[in-house]
Design a protein around this motif. Structure first.
Motif, PDB file in Angstrom:
ATOM      1  N   LYS A 140       0.843  -1.200   0.000  1.00  0.00           N
ATOM      2  CA  LYS A 140       0.000   0.000   0.000  1.00  0.00           C
ATOM      3  C   LYS A 140       0.880   1.253   0.000  1.00  0.00           C
ATOM      4  CE  LYS A 140      -3.456   2.462   2.687  1.00  0.00           C
ATOM      5  NZ  LYS A 140      -4.359   2.446   3.850  1.00  0.00           N
ATOM      6  N   SER A 141       1.906   1.261   0.821  1.00  0.00           N
ATOM      7  CA  SER A 141       2.821   2.409   0.838  1.00  0.00           C
ATOM      8  C   SER A 141       3.541   2.553  -0.500  1.00  0.00           C
ATOM      9  CB  SER A 141       3.855   2.248   1.961  1.00  0.00           C
ATOM     10  OG  SER A 141       3.210   2.276   3.218  1.00  0.00           O
ATOM     11  N   ILE A 191       1.178   4.260  -2.838  1.00  0.00           N
ATOM     12  CA  ILE A 191       1.075   5.684  -2.491  1.00  0.00           C
ATOM     13  C   ILE A 191       2.243   6.438  -3.129  1.00  0.00           C
ATOM     14  CG2 ILE A 191       1.338   7.307  -0.554  1.00  0.00           C
ATOM     15  CD1 ILE A 191      -0.327   5.271   1.126  1.00  0.00           C
ATOM     16  N   ALA A 251      -3.348   1.017  -6.611  1.00  0.00           N
ATOM     17  CA  ALA A 251      -3.484   1.523  -5.239  1.00  0.00           C
ATOM     18  C   ALA A 251      -4.783   1.002  -4.621  1.00  0.00           C
ATOM     19  CB  ALA A 251      -3.456   3.051  -5.242  1.00  0.00           C
ATOM     20  N   CYS A 287      -5.743   0.925  -0.760  1.00  0.00           N
ATOM     21  CA  CYS A 287      -6.046   2.349  -0.634  1.00  0.00           C
ATOM     22  C   CYS A 287      -7.539   2.564  -0.846  1.00  0.00           C
ATOM     23  CB  CYS A 287      -5.292   3.178  -1.680  1.00  0.00           C
ATOM     24  SG  CYS A 287      -3.564   3.430  -1.297  1.00  0.00           S
ATOM     25  N   THR A 288      -8.096   3.512  -0.117  1.00  0.00           N
ATOM     26  CA  THR A 288      -9.482   3.901  -0.356  1.00  0.00           C
ATOM     27  C   THR A 288      -9.513   5.001  -1.416  1.00  0.00           C
ATOM     28  OG1 THR A 288      -9.400   5.649   1.276  1.00  0.00           O
ATOM     29  CG2 THR A 288     -10.021   3.447   2.076  1.00  0.00           C
ATOM     30  N   GLU A 344      -8.182   8.086   0.115  1.00  0.00           N
ATOM     31  CA  GLU A 344      -6.719   8.152   0.219  1.00  0.00           C
ATOM     32  C   GLU A 344      -6.083   8.490  -1.125  1.00  0.00           C
ATOM     33  OE1 GLU A 344      -5.734   5.193   3.981  1.00  0.00           O
ATOM     34  OE2 GLU A 344      -6.218   4.303   2.044  1.00  0.00           O
ATOM     35  N   VAL A 345      -6.575   7.881  -2.193  1.00  0.00           N
ATOM     36  CA  VAL A 345      -6.043   8.201  -3.524  1.00  0.00           C
ATOM     37  C   VAL A 345      -6.205   9.685  -3.818  1.00  0.00           C
ATOM     38  CG1 VAL A 345      -6.431   7.895  -6.007  1.00  0.00           C
ATOM     39  CG2 VAL A 345      -6.317   5.896  -4.504  1.00  0.00           C
ATOM     40  N   LEU A 370      -5.770  10.859   5.159  1.00  0.00           N
ATOM     41  CA  LEU A 370      -4.497  10.178   4.876  1.00  0.00           C
ATOM     42  C   LEU A 370      -3.562  10.511   6.034  1.00  0.00           C
ATOM     43  CD1 LEU A 370      -3.095   8.465   2.576  1.00  0.00           C
ATOM     44  CD2 LEU A 370      -2.066  10.611   1.816  1.00  0.00           C
ATOM     45  N   SER A 423       1.924   8.353   5.562  1.00  0.00           N
ATOM     46  CA  SER A 423       1.625   8.143   4.139  1.00  0.00           C
ATOM     47  C   SER A 423       1.844   9.429   3.344  1.00  0.00           C
ATOM     48  CB  SER A 423       0.182   7.665   3.962  1.00  0.00           C
ATOM     49  OG  SER A 423       0.013   6.398   4.553  1.00  0.00           O
TER      50      SER A 423
END
Lengths: 136, 136, 136, 136, 136, 136
Positions: E59-60, E63, E86, E91-92, E95-96, F56, F60
């Motif tokens: 996930k990181s 990102i 992502a 990622c949600t 978050e994106v 976030l 991140s």
């Protein structure tokens, strides 16, 4: 949003309409469903803060923006919006093209050529030039 | 070099001196040993051809160049030369800083910050601002 | 335009035809209505001055240009013109693809992949490869 | 590391020495304490895989790399390493400078000027030119 | 290809499927006719070597990739693939969009806006948002 | 400045201190003489608006920023500030280096190498690694 944020937003929205006209409002509207906060920031910081500053007239500000976007060469939609904007705040067709030609010196001929084709699209949309006969 | 190339070169050299002053001449001189033809082209095309064109005043041309070089962020020496040039052809310290601040919108805050530090060096060289006390 | 500028322009036009063939002439023609002076400069400086220089053969010059445009990644139409040009002046399909693969090292895999897709379009236009069966 | 990865690494190391000589080895050694895996990848992928490929001679590969790094303008140390490399694999001083001059067309004059100054440093380090008298 | 290279390739292919899913496989397949070795390298180095490393969770890693591709602004197809990726690795949508909004700070508003429009396309493809009513 | 702008500024200043610590405050202070409004905007928009958003986590966010600045490759001072920041908000030395290694895929090996050398400087400043023996 507090009252004062609203003032900043309102100042930005007014400035956006003054500079970018319909093209700018279309961008903001198309952002509003997927990224409403980014739409708001785009009004608040660039237009509510930066373009609202004294110290540099709007025509000079658009000369700077058309130059930068032509040179960077990776933001075609925004370049077209700001060629519209430059014309809205007093640049002539000739001045816009001079900025773009000058960018051949700093960012190379491909950047200048792609800028010239973007300008051609804008000039055609505004009826400032006629469609080249070779394309009809 | 034919006579006419000489004319183009001479027009460029005169324009270079008018715009960039000593800073521009230094760049050309430092190029002349390793790449004399590039030095000549730099006088002929940017200055003999582009900056000599009518259609956009020199102050607007330097606004465009300072904007582009700040936004591109990979040509620090040339940015400093053109901050000098902008001041030489009529931009104020305030106007130069406004262009740089505006680039935060198009190229991000790091590009604008690095542009501001370049401008500070130029302003100090010209005695337009004083050395910050924290650095003495 | 003086006679000598004409000579420089004529030398550039001839070099442009030799290198870029039809693709280059099309670019120039499409520029001529909106930015005739930029069209002229594009012939004079890149082709009349730079590509006409001795000291580096045309094949090596096109290797350099395909590499640079692939790496910069923001000038897709010019990259296609110069992949045509590289093939016109003696590069093989293999050599063009090697240059593009190598750019993954210097500009990352996305730049190399986008370069490879541009090359595929050119190779298809020239009948050098067949349309992938999955797309028929 | 398996035997075969070792083979790929050894092939890369040999190619790195052939191309970049001491300058390349210095970069790898300086990477090895802080990022040993990145040092290993830099040998394996660029040199063990890409530069070891048939299909394009080493001189043409270095022409491509010098062009790309000059045009990108944000990797000065690597540009110097590859100007050394170009000279190591058969480019002349003239050919290196021609590549750099040509980049003025694709990436602008600042990129070309900064490339020329990087080349001057390399040529001086190798004793290929003399220090300009104005700097002594 | 030796057995061990096959292992590296197989590890990369598995990682590619885990991360990018169908979008990644499509890119590789479309590369395979014109540049099969580049397709293989794209599996081996980015996915077989880099994404397979411990030390940073997937996930990181995505990102980081969405941030970089949004900021660079010249690799739209790869940005879309990695917005899919992502979402595939946890990622949600929020978050994106936060990553993309944040890039306005480092690469400017045009890069962030173009990133937001790319994200909108991906979110629509996945049925995560509805088509804006103004476009129906 | 109205009360509410002050609140936004104060929120930004607190966030800046939380994330960037001394390195960030030094940047702001050094900006304050030459471009006080840009210093204020740098606190208000990036830190008061963007980094203060929910959606976030800070770790991140710093992964995204280190990735972007490494990939862009033209903002070395800001990259160092944000490697500090990444460590301040919970990234390990290993995680920072993984982000940078990964950028070799998206922006090429020179960008990754220059990022690794910037990280080495930060790690040395913080006493997280020892000075390489070859340099003593």
């Amino acid at each position: 949003m507090t009252t004062t944020d609203t003032e900043r937003f309102q100042r930005g929205l007014k400035k956006l309409k003054e500079i970018d006209g319909q093209a700018g409002e279309n961008v903001i509207r198309s952002l509003q469903q997927v990224a409403p906060d980014l739409a708001r920031y785009t009004i608040e910081y660039p237009f509510g803060d930066v373009y609202s500053r004294p110290g540099l007239d709007l025509k000079s500000r658009e000369i700077a923006t058309v130059a930068a976007l032509t040179a960077m060469g990776n933001a075609a939609p925004q370049l077209k919006v700001h060629i519209h904007a430059a014309l809205n705040v007093g640049c002539t067709v000739t001045e816009v093209m001079e900025i773009i030609i000058q960018m051949s010196v700093y960012a190379g001929f491909p950047a200048a050529l792609n800028g010239a084709f973007a300008a051609e699209e804008v000039f055609l949309e505004r009826g400032l030039i006629e469609k080249p006969s070779s394309e009809t």
